[in-house]
Every structure is written in C-alpha cells, then in structure tokens.
Design a protein around this motif. Structure first.
Motif, mmCIF file in Angstrom:
data_model
loop_
_atom_site.group_PDB
_atom_site.id
_atom_site.type_symbol
_atom_site.label_atom_id
_atom_site.label_comp_id
_atom_site.label_asym_id
_atom_site.label_seq_id
_atom_site.Cartn_x
_atom_site.Cartn_y
_atom_site.Cartn_z
ATOM 1 N N SER A 40 34.673 39.101 -14.452
ATOM 2 C CA SER A 40 35.391 37.832 -14.437
ATOM 3 C C SER A 40 34.798 36.883 -13.386
ATOM 4 C CB SER A 40 36.870 38.074 -14.158
ATOM 5 O OG SER A 40 37.550 36.851 -14.037
ATOM 6 N N GLN A 41 34.502 37.404 -12.217
ATOM 7 C CA GLN A 41 33.897 36.585 -11.169
ATOM 8 C C GLN A 41 32.526 36.068 -11.602
ATOM 9 O OE1 GLN A 41 35.281 35.497 -8.304
ATOM 10 N NE2 GLN A 41 37.118 36.423 -9.140
ATOM 11 N N TYR A 42 31.753 36.946 -12.233
ATOM 12 C CA TYR A 42 30.435 36.548 -12.724
ATOM 13 C C TYR A 42 30.565 35.438 -13.770
ATOM 14 C CZ TYR A 42 25.805 36.880 -14.811
ATOM 15 O OH TYR A 42 24.560 36.592 -15.298
ATOM 16 N N ARG A 43 31.483 35.622 -14.703
ATOM 17 C CA ARG A 43 31.684 34.631 -15.760
ATOM 18 C C ARG A 43 32.105 33.277 -15.173
ATOM 19 N NH1 ARG A 43 30.728 34.252 -21.336
ATOM 20 N NH2 ARG A 43 32.018 32.564 -22.064
ATOM 21 N N ASN A 44 32.983 33.302 -14.185
ATOM 22 C CA ASN A 44 33.409 32.053 -13.544
ATOM 23 C C ASN A 44 32.238 31.343 -12.869
ATOM 24 O OD1 ASN A 44 36.081 32.235 -14.326
ATOM 25 N ND2 ASN A 44 36.704 33.330 -12.484
ATOM 26 N N LEU A 45 31.384 32.104 -12.197
ATOM 27 C CA LEU A 45 30.250 31.489 -11.504
ATOM 28 C C LEU A 45 29.229 30.916 -12.493
ATOM 29 C CD1 LEU A 45 29.733 33.914 -8.501
ATOM 30 C CD2 LEU A 45 30.236 31.480 -8.374
ATOM 31 N N ILE A 46 28.927 31.634 -13.564
ATOM 32 C CA ILE A 46 27.944 31.079 -14.502
ATOM 33 C C ILE A 46 28.506 29.850 -15.217
ATOM 34 C CG2 ILE A 46 26.659 33.219 -14.802
ATOM 35 C CD1 ILE A 46 27.965 33.595 -17.503
ATOM 36 N N ASN A 47 29.815 29.817 -15.403
ATOM 37 C CA ASN A 47 30.426 28.615 -15.982
ATOM 38 C C ASN A 47 30.325 27.431 -15.020
ATOM 39 O OD1 ASN A 47 31.170 29.590 -18.501
ATOM 40 N ND2 ASN A 47 33.143 30.330 -17.769
ATOM 41 N N ASP A 48 30.483 27.690 -13.724
ATOM 42 C CA ASP A 48 30.386 26.619 -12.741
ATOM 43 C C ASP A 48 29.018 25.948 -12.749
ATOM 44 O OD1 ASP A 48 32.975 27.040 -11.954
ATOM 45 O OD2 ASP A 48 32.468 28.132 -10.120
ATOM 46 N N PHE A 49 27.973 26.709 -13.060
ATOM 47 C CA PHE A 49 26.619 26.160 -13.101
ATOM 48 C C PHE A 49 26.214 25.687 -14.499
ATOM 49 C CE2 PHE A 49 26.252 28.473 -9.082
ATOM 50 C CZ PHE A 49 25.593 27.524 -8.314
ATOM 51 N N GLY A 50 27.124 25.797 -15.468
ATOM 52 C CA GLY A 50 26.812 25.346 -16.820
ATOM 53 C C GLY A 50 25.839 26.259 -17.536
ATOM 54 N N LEU A 51 25.927 27.556 -17.290
ATOM 55 C CA LEU A 51 24.969 28.504 -17.855
ATOM 56 C C LEU A 51 25.471 29.227 -19.090
ATOM 57 C CD1 LEU A 51 23.649 29.940 -14.475
ATOM 58 C CD2 LEU A 51 22.578 28.228 -15.939
#
Length: 138
Positions: free
Chosen positions: A98-109
């Motif tokens: 979940s943390q990984y998914r949130n971070l990649i979403n923050d960068f538009g990945l």
C-alpha cells in the motif's frame, strides 16, 4: 450522489472554462538541473538501480524537484525491500504494498495517476498545433 467534477482541460476544450474558477496551480518548486546519483543510504543495489531509472524518467518529464528527491529515495528504498522479499520467496505485507502504491501514484507512475501529475514550470507546451488558447479560427 454527488456529481463528479469536470476536469479543467475538458472545460477548456468545450469552451466553458471561466477565469474566476481556474484550478489552483500549486507550489512552484525548483526543478533538479541534472539527474542526481542515488543516495548512499539506499539499502541495496535494487533500490539504487531503481533510483537511477526513475530519476532519469522524472527529470526528462520535468517532474523531478529538489524537495521530491527524498520521497523518490523512499520510494526506491521500498522497491528494493519488496524485491528482496520476493526474491527470498516471501510475500510482502499489505502495508508495504500500500505504501509503495501510494508513492508511485504521487509521482504519476501508474496509468491512472499520469493525468493527475503536471510537469514543472517552464515546460514546453508548444508541441500542440491544435491549441488556440480559447480563440476560434476563421
């Protein structure tokens, strides 16, 4: 049920945008001039390799800012930990994923989040030959 908000870009295309309702542009953070090297504190080679890969992509798209370097480092450290777990035959916890998914979403990945992330200031928008800036052709 509440209606979903129409994106500003669609309002511009339809000609229904209003100057008094322009979306907030957000902070104008300084962009990184060149692709930085991976931080020394990253936990493993997987994390360092992912940092170099993503930093290059984000820099080329004018999305890598000075304050964003720390978040990118955390994203890559988490990526390295996830790769280690999978390589060891273990499943990562839902919290880590979940943390990984949130971070990649923050960068538009992710495909869904790509439209939500805007390039930094000074981006070259001259490539759209159909843009008329609200003026109608004759």
């Amino acid at each position: 049920m509440a209606r979903s908000k129409t994106p500003h870009s669609l309002k511009v295309v339809a000609g229904t945008d209003r100057p008094d309702r322009k979306p907030d542009e957000g902070a104008d953070l300084p962009l990184v001039d060149k692709v930085p090297s991976a931080p020394t504190w990253l936990p493993n080679a997987h994390a360092k390799k992912e940092f170099q890969r993503l930093a290059g992509i984000l820099h080329a798209n004018r999305l890598l800012t000075e304050p964003g370097l720390m978040a990118l480092g955390h994203l890559c450290a988490l990526h390295g930990k996830l790769v280690q777990l999978w390589a060891a035959g273990e499943a990562p916890s839902g919290h880590l994923l979940s943390q990984y998914r949130n971070l990649i979403n923050d960068f538009g990945l992710t495909p869904v989040s790509q439209g939500k992330v805007k390039p930094g200031a000074g981006a070259d928008n001259s490539g759209n030959k159909f843009a008329t800036n609200g003026k109608r052709g004759a």
